[in-house]
Design an enzyme around this catalytic site. Sequence first.
Site, PDB file in Angstrom:
ATOM      1  N   LYS A  83      43.591  51.577  39.519  1.00 31.26           N
ATOM      2  CA  LYS A  83      42.565  51.033  39.104  1.00 31.26           C
ATOM      3  C   LYS A  83      41.362  51.772  40.004  1.00 31.26           C
ATOM      4  CE  LYS A  83      40.826  46.028  39.496  1.00 31.26           C
ATOM      5  NZ  LYS A  83      41.132  44.618  39.855  1.00 31.26           N
ATOM      6  N   SER A 159      41.002  41.525  36.434  1.00 30.97           N
ATOM      7  CA  SER A 159      40.063  42.721  36.209  1.00 30.97           C
ATOM      8  C   SER A 159      40.802  44.163  36.144  1.00 30.97           C
ATOM      9  CB  SER A 159      39.079  42.666  37.609  1.00 30.97           C
ATOM     10  OG  SER A 159      39.961  42.607  38.559  1.00 30.97           O
ATOM     11  N   SER A 183      44.350  38.928  38.813  1.00 32.11           N
ATOM     12  CA  SER A 183      43.840  40.393  38.031  1.00 32.11           C
ATOM     13  C   SER A 183      44.869  41.155  38.023  1.00 32.11           C
ATOM     14  CB  SER A 183      42.816  40.907  39.233  1.00 32.11           C
ATOM     15  OG  SER A 183      41.679  40.118  39.066  1.00 32.11           O
TER      16      SER A 183
END
Lengths: 451, 62
Positions: A83, A159, A183
């Site tokens: 990420k 996310s 997330s």
Amino acid sequence: MIDPRPLLDQSAEAIAAAVRSRRYSARALVLECLTRAQRCDVPINSITRLLKVRALVEADAVDAKVAAGIDPGPLAGVPYGVKDLFDVAGLPTTAGAGFRRNAGQATHDAVAVERLRDAGAILVATLNMDEFAYGFATVNDVWGTTRNPHDPERLAGGSSGGSAAAVAAGILPFTLGSDTNGSVRIPASLCGIWGLKPTHGTLPMGGVFPFVETLDDIGPFARSANDLSLIRTVLKSEFSDPTSPNKLRIGRLCGWFAQNVTPPMQGSINALAAAIGGVEEVELSGASRARSAAFIMTAMEGGARHLPELRRRPLEFDPATRDRLIAGAAFPAEAAEKAMAMREEFRTEVARLFDRFDILIAPTVPGIAPRFDNPVIEVDGINMPARSSLGLFTQPISFAGLPVVAAPVGAHDGMPLGVQLIGAPGSDALLLAFAADLERRGLLGLGILPS
Amino acid sequence: MTDYQVSTPASELSRAESGSDLATFISHSRAIAVPDDCIPGIADAWRLLAQHWRHLGEDEAA
């Protein structure tokens, strides 16, 4: 038995075994992975940066070790991505914010990236996310929207949506994300793969751009429970004996966790509970208040963190992030104090429950991934924005700091449904062993999803 | 431009919830300057937070 699938589609464990035994070179694997990324990522937009030069240097180092008879580690040659909030030396850590594209370059890799490199894994890409990890959608103003590989007209979740979609699309065997309120668990479930949110504070956060430090954790996405387990041990730098998942007391959360659930999700969890057998329904009192407290703490702590930039350049934030951060920054301080006090009460309640149970089962999200043309979920009869509301069932659990394995449990209309397996603090290894057992029995995992 | 100063006193919460004029409820000196057309979005976010805060208190009373 020989696995007929291309090596890149196999488990991280199998890929590493092929590289360690010189059946396949790390360089060849990385080149194949880069080609696949360029070909397959266009419709889903999971990748923000491909790190070709770095990946080939790391691959050559692994191949050199193998040639010299040195063990390159348990993840030898396995390509992966992170990420876009993990520090990668030489690159700005954007945390999904456009205005951070010109931030200073990270001088070191994040600790998690260092540990994976030491275990032989090859960093190939950085992956898309909601700005500052504040969202459950991976709809990013600057890097675009990540789409669900099972249906590009639907959300991948967030996310850490790029991290989940890259694994679900077969681009990468595993990835890293972060989970503050869901997330990792939400995109894992919407994309039909495995995800781990560890016991709070047990995996290294050094070099990870923070969101809400009282709740933030990093966690891996993978295609199997065994791979999650392997990656966790590497990240923890702690190798222990396998844990036996025998004679566990399993509870199924009802009450808050049975409301607003779609019939297909309810049906999948019913089927799982029936197949396990002896699963007792149990209520976790205070769950909805815990969600409210998590909601408040997130906005307030996030707002306070970003206050200097909000003052300096509010118009450079994604409006959907900015408005919530400003509201959080301006909210009465008493609310944060009350939320923190509630956390202590809730942890006591949770501890009481784990006196009676070893593992709890709950849905991750109410149903399948929402469509982009109607990005809402129904909560108590009211349509709420999915971007801020998909954490209905994940927020109370992370608020208590519990470890969770998110796993594919079924499908509806060709889309995955996901379940949370929740353990007591510190029981991550047991939880993963239980998950692997259910996967072997065909009750959870990618095998139950449409191809 | 509207000046937002941060951390509204709790006593002002119910008035601030209306979202009509958040700038009225300012107590601190830390300002965030945003264009007026951002106010509806911030007010929505504020109201949602206020609902959650109320929920914390309601259940406790029950």
